[in-house]
Design an enzyme around this catalytic site. Structure first.
Site, short mmCIF file in Angstrom:
data_model
loop_
_atom_site.label_atom_id
_atom_site.label_comp_id
_atom_site.label_asym_id
_atom_site.label_seq_id
_atom_site.Cartn_x
_atom_site.Cartn_y
_atom_site.Cartn_z
N ASN A 1 0.81 -1.22 0.00
CA ASN A 1 0.00 0.00 0.00
C ASN A 1 0.85 1.27 0.00
O ASN A 1 0.33 2.37 -0.12
CB ASN A 1 -0.97 0.00 1.19
CG ASN A 1 -2.08 -1.02 1.00
OD1 ASN A 1 -2.30 -1.51 -0.10
ND2 ASN A 1 -2.79 -1.34 2.07
N CYS B 1 -10.59 -5.56 -4.90
CA CYS B 1 -11.30 -6.36 -3.89
C CYS B 1 -12.80 -6.06 -3.90
O CYS B 1 -13.21 -4.93 -4.10
CB CYS B 1 -10.76 -6.05 -2.48
SG CYS B 1 -9.27 -6.92 -2.07
N ASP C 1 -15.36 9.15 -6.46
CA ASP C 1 -15.83 10.53 -6.67
C ASP C 1 -14.98 11.55 -5.92
O ASP C 1 -14.84 12.69 -6.36
CB ASP C 1 -17.31 10.69 -6.33
CG ASP C 1 -17.62 10.39 -4.87
OD1 ASP C 1 -16.86 9.61 -4.27
OD2 ASP C 1 -18.61 10.92 -4.34
N LEU C 2 -14.36 11.16 -4.79
CA LEU C 2 -13.50 12.09 -4.06
C LEU C 2 -12.28 12.47 -4.90
O LEU C 2 -11.84 13.62 -4.90
CB LEU C 2 -13.05 11.48 -2.73
CG LEU C 2 -14.13 11.36 -1.65
CD1 LEU C 2 -13.63 10.49 -0.51
CD2 LEU C 2 -14.54 12.72 -1.12
N THR D 1 -6.42 6.53 -0.79
CA THR D 1 -6.00 6.72 -2.19
C THR D 1 -6.39 8.11 -2.70
O THR D 1 -5.68 8.69 -3.51
CB THR D 1 -6.58 5.63 -3.12
OG1 THR D 1 -7.99 5.58 -2.94
CG2 THR D 1 -5.97 4.28 -2.84
N VAL E 1 -15.26 0.90 8.90
CA VAL E 1 -14.64 1.51 7.71
C VAL E 1 -15.31 1.05 6.42
O VAL E 1 -15.69 1.86 5.58
CB VAL E 1 -13.12 1.21 7.68
CG1 VAL E 1 -12.48 1.80 6.43
CG2 VAL E 1 -12.44 1.77 8.93
#
Length: 421
Positions: free
Chosen positions: A23, A117, A125-126, A167, A330
């Site tokens: 990551n 996943c 959209d962010l 991300t 989350v």
């Protein structure tokens, strides 16, 4: 498809080294597209997602040079196409990370909407709204995000994340590194991998301040240059082997890792009865042959307990003394492994976003199926503590996040082998 066969019942005991963090590696590889001279990325894990990112570069005309230690040198000046095609992006969500760098450096980008996943709705959209706040024109059509920077390049801007997005933070941070003026990202992700990316960008000549807090300030620069950068150790791989040792009542020493980025997990393992000692780059856990005690866990963004460790703790709780509740805040739809574990004799009840786990003395081996990356790791742990043989199908999920998992577990005394499908 390959499968894993595990014969349970052995306590884990021994030493292994931890790989670089996937990551961290993926955004840092994406960041190499920002530089106008070669960047070398070191300590990369040998994982399918890393190979996919390198293949994606190849499709775009960038031919990375890979040495015998899997250090990768990327020279983005040879880029020929600014399209990230669906057939590669669909296998790995992190491909979205090339959007910000390509747009900032080359003024346009076309990236397929991502796959990866199957856990919850992880919207992009962010990323889109953040880049629009920097002046980009973006359309989503035909399954592709098509982005253009304004004449003169992206402009610095203010952006507040409605929900914390790792991300999203990384994509906007990379884009802002070459934007005109100052960009302020608020409610930014605080993960160590975000800090690692910021450190890499700064090594390339960027001006990123505040990474690790919820407000990151980026002063855009005209160009970024080459650097040599080591990816940080994988905290989730570290945590997974620690939990596996705790569940089996064993003792492990993990080298080339960083205890400071795993505090929430170490605290819970101590609560479960583990004796833990640490150095600057190692962690040792010893259960002294004891069965773990069940613990309560609530996931939340860093520095709280990581969602990527939730499934492994359910496996430990399944054979622990007492009852523990695991609350997932989350992602939705992240308890798919529970039903497979119940087939092995676990007593787990799912109510909404909570899994209530009542420990049993032993699980029983069974054929099970991996559904996503971390769920598959939890099934490996379940197999290690089960009586008899456990056969895990669809282990390509495991291979996306764990380098040589069967070899590392064999070094710790586990009876585990891979069989070709």
């Amino acid at each position: 498809m390959d499968k894993l066969i595990i014969t349970g019942g052995n306590r884990l005991d021994g030493e292994i080294r931890i790989s670089g963090a996937k990551n961290s590696a993926l955004p840092i590889l994406a960041a190499t597209l920002l530089a106008d001279t070669p960047v070398t990325v070191c300590n990369l894990p040998h994982l399918h997602d890393i190979t996919t990112m390198i293949e994606l570069f190849g499709r775009m005309g960038v031919q990375p040079i890979i040495d015998e230690k899997l250090n990768v040198e990327v020279d983005a000046s040879s880029i020929k196409t600014l399209v990230a095609p669906y057939e590669l992006v669909k296998t790995m969500r992190a491909s979205i990370l090339v959007l910000g760098p390509m747009l900032a450096r080359f003024g346009e980008a076309e990236v397929a909407l991502p796959g990866g996943c199957a856990i919850g709705s992880r919207p992009v959209d962010l990323h889109i709204r953040g880049l629009e706040a920097m002046g980009a024109q973006i359309e989503v059509e035909g399954g592709y995000i098509k982005a253009k920077a304004p004449a003169g390049g992206l402009r610095g801007g203010h952006f507040f994340f409605d929900t914390v997005s790792v991300t999203g933070t990384e994509n906007l941070m990379m884009a802002a590194a070459l934007a005109n003026g100052r960009t302020v990202l608020q409610n930014a992700a605080r993960e160590p991998e975000v800090v690692d990316l910021a450190n890499c960008l700064n090594a390339m000549g960027a001006n990123v301040q505040g990474a690790g807090s919820d407000t990151i300030v980026i002063e855009g620069v005209k160009r970024l240059g080459g650097a040599r950068y080591d990816v940080l150790p994988d905290r989730i791989e570290t945590g997974t082997y620690l939990v596996a040792a705790a569940a089996t009542g064993g003792r492990v020493k993990l080298k080339d890792t960083d205890p400071t980025i795993l505090e929430a997990v170490l605290q819970k393992l101590e609560e479960a009865g583990a004796h833990i000692s640490t150095g600057s780059n190692w962690i040792e856990l010893d259960m002294k042959g004891n069965r773990p005690k069940a613990v309560n866990v609530r996931t939340a963004p860093y520095p709280a307990f990581p969602t990527d460790m939730q499934a492994q703790f359910i496996s430990m709780n399944a054979v622990a003394e007492g009852t523990g509740a695991v609350i997932e805040t989350v992602f939705e739809n992240r308890f798919m492994h529970v039903y497979e574990m119940n087939r092995m004799g676990a007593q787990i009840l799912v109510e909404g976003n909570t899994a209530i786990v009542t420990g049993v003395p032993k699980l029983k081996g069974a054929p099970v199926m991996a559904t996503d990356l971390r769920a598959s790791a939890s099934l490996v742990i379940a197999g290690l503590v089960a009586e008899g043989d456990t056969l895990i199908d669809r282990i390509y999920h495991i291979d996306r996040g764990y380098e040589c998992i069967e070899e590392k577990l064999q070094l710790l005394g586990a009876k585990i082998r891979r069989v070709p499908g």
